[in-house]
Write a protein that holds these residues in place. Structure first.
Motif, short mmCIF file in Angstrom:
data_model
loop_
_atom_site.label_atom_id
_atom_site.label_comp_id
_atom_site.label_asym_id
_atom_site.label_seq_id
_atom_site.Cartn_x
_atom_site.Cartn_y
_atom_site.Cartn_z
N GLU A 1 2.44 1.76 -3.43
CA GLU A 1 1.45 2.28 -4.37
C GLU A 1 1.24 3.78 -4.18
O GLU A 1 1.13 4.54 -5.15
CB GLU A 1 0.13 1.53 -4.20
CG GLU A 1 0.14 0.13 -4.76
CD GLU A 1 -1.19 -0.59 -4.55
OE1 GLU A 1 -2.16 0.07 -4.14
OE2 GLU A 1 -1.24 -1.82 -4.79
N GLU A 2 1.19 4.22 -2.93
CA GLU A 2 1.04 5.64 -2.65
C GLU A 2 2.24 6.44 -3.15
O GLU A 2 2.09 7.53 -3.71
CB GLU A 2 0.84 5.87 -1.15
CG GLU A 2 -0.50 5.38 -0.62
CD GLU A 2 -0.64 5.57 0.88
OE1 GLU A 2 0.30 6.15 1.49
OE2 GLU A 2 -1.66 5.15 1.44
N LEU A 3 3.44 5.87 -2.96
CA LEU A 3 4.65 6.54 -3.47
C LEU A 3 4.58 6.69 -4.99
O LEU A 3 4.89 7.75 -5.54
CB LEU A 3 5.89 5.74 -3.09
CG LEU A 3 6.43 5.89 -1.66
CD1 LEU A 3 7.65 5.00 -1.48
CD2 LEU A 3 6.80 7.33 -1.36
N ASN A 4 4.17 5.62 -5.67
CA ASN A 4 4.10 5.64 -7.12
C ASN A 4 3.05 6.64 -7.63
O ASN A 4 3.26 7.33 -8.63
CB ASN A 4 3.79 4.25 -7.67
CG ASN A 4 4.94 3.28 -7.46
OD1 ASN A 4 6.09 3.69 -7.35
ND2 ASN A 4 4.64 2.00 -7.39
N GLU A 5 1.93 6.73 -6.90
CA GLU A 5 0.88 7.66 -7.31
C GLU A 5 1.30 9.11 -7.13
O GLU A 5 0.96 9.97 -7.93
CB GLU A 5 -0.40 7.38 -6.50
CG GLU A 5 -1.10 6.08 -6.90
CD GLU A 5 -2.29 5.79 -6.00
OE1 GLU A 5 -2.58 6.62 -5.10
OE2 GLU A 5 -2.93 4.73 -6.18
N ASN A 6 2.05 9.37 -6.05
CA ASN A 6 2.45 10.75 -5.75
C ASN A 6 3.69 11.19 -6.52
O ASN A 6 3.95 12.38 -6.64
CB ASN A 6 2.71 10.91 -4.25
CG ASN A 6 1.46 10.71 -3.42
OD1 ASN A 6 0.36 11.02 -3.87
ND2 ASN A 6 1.60 10.20 -2.21
N TYR A 7 4.45 10.24 -7.04
CA TYR A 7 5.69 10.60 -7.75
C TYR A 7 5.36 11.01 -9.17
O TYR A 7 4.64 10.32 -9.90
CB TYR A 7 6.66 9.42 -7.76
CG TYR A 7 8.00 9.77 -8.36
CD1 TYR A 7 8.98 10.39 -7.59
CD2 TYR A 7 8.27 9.51 -9.69
CE1 TYR A 7 10.20 10.73 -8.14
CE2 TYR A 7 9.49 9.84 -10.25
CZ TYR A 7 10.44 10.45 -9.47
OH TYR A 7 11.65 10.81 -10.01
N THR B 1 1.88 5.61 9.16
CA THR B 1 2.04 5.40 7.72
C THR B 1 2.04 3.91 7.43
O THR B 1 2.28 3.09 8.33
CB THR B 1 3.37 6.01 7.22
OG1 THR B 1 4.46 5.26 7.79
CG2 THR B 1 3.48 7.47 7.61
N PRO B 2 1.77 3.52 6.18
CA PRO B 2 1.81 2.09 5.84
C PRO B 2 3.17 1.46 6.12
O PRO B 2 3.24 0.29 6.52
CB PRO B 2 1.49 2.09 4.34
CG PRO B 2 0.71 3.34 4.10
CD PRO B 2 1.29 4.34 5.05
N GLN C 1 0.84 -1.20 0.00
CA GLN C 1 0.00 0.00 0.00
C GLN C 1 0.87 1.26 0.00
O GLN C 1 0.61 2.22 -0.73
CB GLN C 1 -0.92 0.01 1.22
CG GLN C 1 -1.81 1.25 1.31
CD GLN C 1 -2.53 1.35 2.64
OE1 GLN C 1 -2.63 0.38 3.39
NE2 GLN C 1 -3.05 2.53 2.95
N GLY C 2 1.91 1.25 0.83
CA GLY C 2 2.81 2.39 0.88
C GLY C 2 3.53 2.62 -0.44
O GLY C 2 3.69 3.76 -0.89
#
Length: 739
Positions: free
Chosen positions: A54-60, A105-106, A51-52
């Motif tokens: 995925e969040e990094l990839n979405e925000n980058y 955080t995840p 999950q963490g």
């Protein structure tokens, strides 16, 4: 009976739990703890980690104008988190100070689950770990710390796995993660050695690694080589990493970066081969494939292939799925047209790129720059300046060298545009002032008719949009609906239009009668009517026309000065001889001020002489030699082939300037002038030449008469008009002339 059954089942449960505890080494205990660890604690920890990520990839957000980083994570370079040491075996998780703190955080949750697996389900009996899932827990712990930018504790966890589980099936992956952590810790040499040991020397009993491990290992090695600026070796590692493409996302990224590296070296054919491979990689994420198409267009090497690439771009533009990339596609299409000298098509596509919905700000800066450069090249300096200004409005990176260069260019254009505006404005006023009264009246009647028609058309269009719902959400209307009275903007606009036509009137019957106009708010009504009528009143404009001869003469003087300044800017800054001649020749025919005659003729003589127009040059040469024979300009014309010594080092010139400046400060003016005159021939190519000339002029002003002082200042202001010294000399000269 019921109570007895409950007691029995409770005791049985306690017995089972006790029998499956981690304190003793039995088959049942080992399998039970491994099962609970894998499918409960570690499962939740890995889910949190994913999950963490995925969040990094979405925000980058990738910057496609720069070479992409191999790992798409934006770590804070200055962030340092100290490791937490403990009594445990290299994990740092026995510290109970923060045991009550809940993970926020995840990655913190993943770390918590890994620690829980190790603490509660570890079976370290007699120095041997009996739970086969604990090595996975340590790997999860290291990954979670890595993504939290806690690289030293992450390395500690990875090292524990490598030291205690040398034959584990995840040992290779652990070594790769340790290498990545070392890279982030600036230990790239250590990372390279460990990856060579793993992939080439093979420091384990495995005969060969899987494709997945090879891809990850060579990718980590490429990261280390990039960090150490060994780009050739980084390319070799990326080529090895992309022999197989099992990990589709990272493989696509590796291919794109490899193509970028070839492109940076201007190896267009090699770059195109890599990008074509990526385009044909159907499993790759679409963002890499579409940008590979764009890079293929960017690396087109000749006109024959550009026609094929243009067709491909047209096909991509028509595809509805490519709407998020239209700004980049149109921009690249425009670049190809510009390269093929199809400037009209290039301009059209650059503008389409700007109009593309949801275009990135950085893409817009490149598009505005191209439009500015094309207009600058076409001598449309005002339009070019507007495009450069648009870049500065949306750019946030003031340290970027490209933006700083554009800022300087825009600043240089600002004075040019100011002078052009002065010329246009003063020309218009002088032309209208020279008309008869009847001609002036007819002129402004036509002007008023035009602005009335334009205002009426704009008002009608606005009302149509607001009243019939076309504006909708784009105008920020209320969510209640698109009806006229639900829209605050349409109401305000309608109120303004009403007051403009009717004034302020009371809410009563027969409000339209003429005598009602004076009831309630007479002052407001009159003010609003005056405000509107002034714009449509011909007399307002007629009264503003200057009639005094002195006012008109001042306008002419300002215009002539602006024309001269424009000629100088076009000649010195923009090297546009045609426009320089046009402005200088015009001011030369407009009876310029006496102090402008010499510099105008000097600059025209220089331009014509340098461009080989000897007949025109002779005209202005004659004026200088006959009317200004005693000036330095005449001396230069008479002695054009004077020998000049080689340019002296700047440091030596600066030192000499200081010596002469101290002579000036010590009131030794004549000595300073003598020494400067002796020194000037040797520094004709130096950038410091204007400083010496100005110092000489200032020294002359201290012991010679006013006319000699003015002539020396005049020489500096004309010869070095665009330098700081030239502008200062001109300012002093203006003060002397006005006295």
């Amino acid at each position: 009976m019921k109570n007895t059954s409950k007691i029995f089942f409770f005791l049985l449960l306690v017995l089972v739990v006790f029998a499956c505890g981690p304190k003793k080494d039995t088959i049942i205990r080992r399998n039970y703890q491994a099962l609970v660890t894998k499918y409960n604690v570690l499962f939740n920890g890995k889910e949190a980690l994913n999950q963490g990520i995925e969040e990094l990839n979405e925000n980058y957000k990738d910057d496609w104008f720069e070479r992409l980083p191999i790992e798409p994570i934006a770590f804070e370079e200055d962030k340092i988190i100290a490791p937490t040491f403990s009594n445990g075996p290299g994990t740092g998780f026995n510290n109970t100070n923060n045991s009550d703190k809940k993970p926020s955080t995840p990655f913190e949750k993943a770390e918590e689950k890994a620690v829980k697996a190790i603490q509660k389900h570890g079976m370290n009996i007699n120095g041997i770990e009996r739970n086969r899932q604990i090595d996975d827990a340590y790997l999860l712990l290291g990954k979670a710390r890595y993504y939290q930018q806690r690289f030293i504790p992450a390395i500690e966890a990875f090292n524990y796995v490598i030291a205690n589980y040398p034959n584990a099936n995840l040992i290779a992956e652990t070594k790769i993660w340790r290498a990545k952590a070392n890279i982030r810790n600036d230990f790239e040499d250590t990372a390279i050695e460990s990856m060579k040991l793993l992939l080439i020397i093979k420091d384990t009993l495995e005969a060969d690694w899987s494709n997945e491990i090879k891809e990850k290992g060579y990718t980590a090695m490429a990261m280390a080589y990039v960090k150490s600026d060994s780009l050739q070796k980084a390319k070799e590692s990326l080529k090895l990493a992309t022999r197989t493409l099992d990990n589709t996302t990272q493989a696509a990224r590796n291919l794109f970066i490899l193509g970028q590296m070839y492109a940076d070296e201007n190896k267009k054919d090699s770059a195109s081969q890599v990008f074509k491979r990526l385009v044909n990689f159907k499993k790759a994420p679409y963002k890499y494939r579409i940008h590979a198409n764009i890079e293929l267009a960017r690396n087109t090497s000749n006109d024959s292939t550009s026609a094929i690439v243009l067709k491909t771009l047209d096909k991509l533009i028509k595809d509805r799925d490519n709407r998020p990339y239209l700004d980049e596609l149109y921009y690249q299409k425009a670049l190809l047209h510009e390269r093929n000298d199809s400037i009209g098509l290039a301009l059209s596509n650059y503008k389409k790129s700007l109009r593309a919905k949801d275009g990135s700000d950085k893409q817009k800066t490149f598009t505005f720059e191209k439009l500015g450069n094309l207009n600058f090249k076409d001598a449309k300096y005002q339009l070019a300046s507007a495009y450069y200004d648009s870049i500065l409005q949306i750019s946030t990176d003031s340290l970027d060298l490209r933006i700083r260069r554009i800022k300087r260019k825009h600043k240089n254009l600002a004075s040019l545009i100011n002078f052009e505006n002065i010329v246009d404005k003063n020309d218009s006023i002088i032309r209208i002032a020279s008309m008869t009264q009847e001609e002036q009246k007819q002129f402004f009647e036509g002007y008023v008719a035009k602005i009335k028609k334009a205002d009426e058309d704009a008002a009608q269009l606005r009302l149509n949009q607001l009243a019939f719902g076309n504006s909708g959400n784009s105008l920020g209307s209320s969510k209640k609906g698109s009806w006229y009275f639900y829209n605050s903007q349409s109401l305000n606009f309608g109120k303004t239009e009403f007051i403009k036509n009717w004034g302020v009137r009371k809410l009563e019957d027969n409000w339209r009668w003429s005598d009602k106009a004076t009831i309630g708010g007479v002052k407001e009504n009159v003010e609003n009517e005056n405000l509107v009528n002034a714009r449509y009143d011909v007399n307002t404009y007629l009264k503003s026309i200057p009639s005094r001869t002195s006012t008109i003469d001042t306008l002419k003087l300002d215009r002539n000065q602006a024309l001269y300044e424009l000629g100088l800017i076009y000649k010195e800054q923009f090297k546009n001889n045609d426009l320089a001649i046009k402005r200088l020749e015009r001011v030369n025919k407009l009876n310029p001020a006496k102090e402008l005659i010499l510099p105008i003729n000097w600059h025209l003589y220089q331009i014509y002489n340098n461009t080989g127009n000897k007949d025109k040059a002779a005209i202005h040469k004659k004026v200088i030699l006959e009317d200004y024979a005693e000036t330095k300009f005449a001396q230069i014309i008479n002695n054009p082939n004077a020998d000049l010594k080689e340019e002296i080092e700047v440091s030596e010139v600066e030192s000499t300037y200081k010596d002469y400046y101290y002579l000036y400060k010590d009131d030794k003016f004549e000595e300073a002038v003598t020494k400067i005159n002796e020194y000037l021939p040797s520094i004709q190519q130096s950038e410091l030449l204007p400083k010496f000339e100005l110092l000489k002029a200032l020294a002359i002003g201290k012991y010679k008469d006013k006319e000699a002082y003015k002539k020396s200042l005049e020489f500096v202001s004309v010869s070095y008009g665009n330098t700081e010294q030239g502008k200062r000399a001109k300012a002093i000269l203006d003060k002397l002339t006005s006295k």
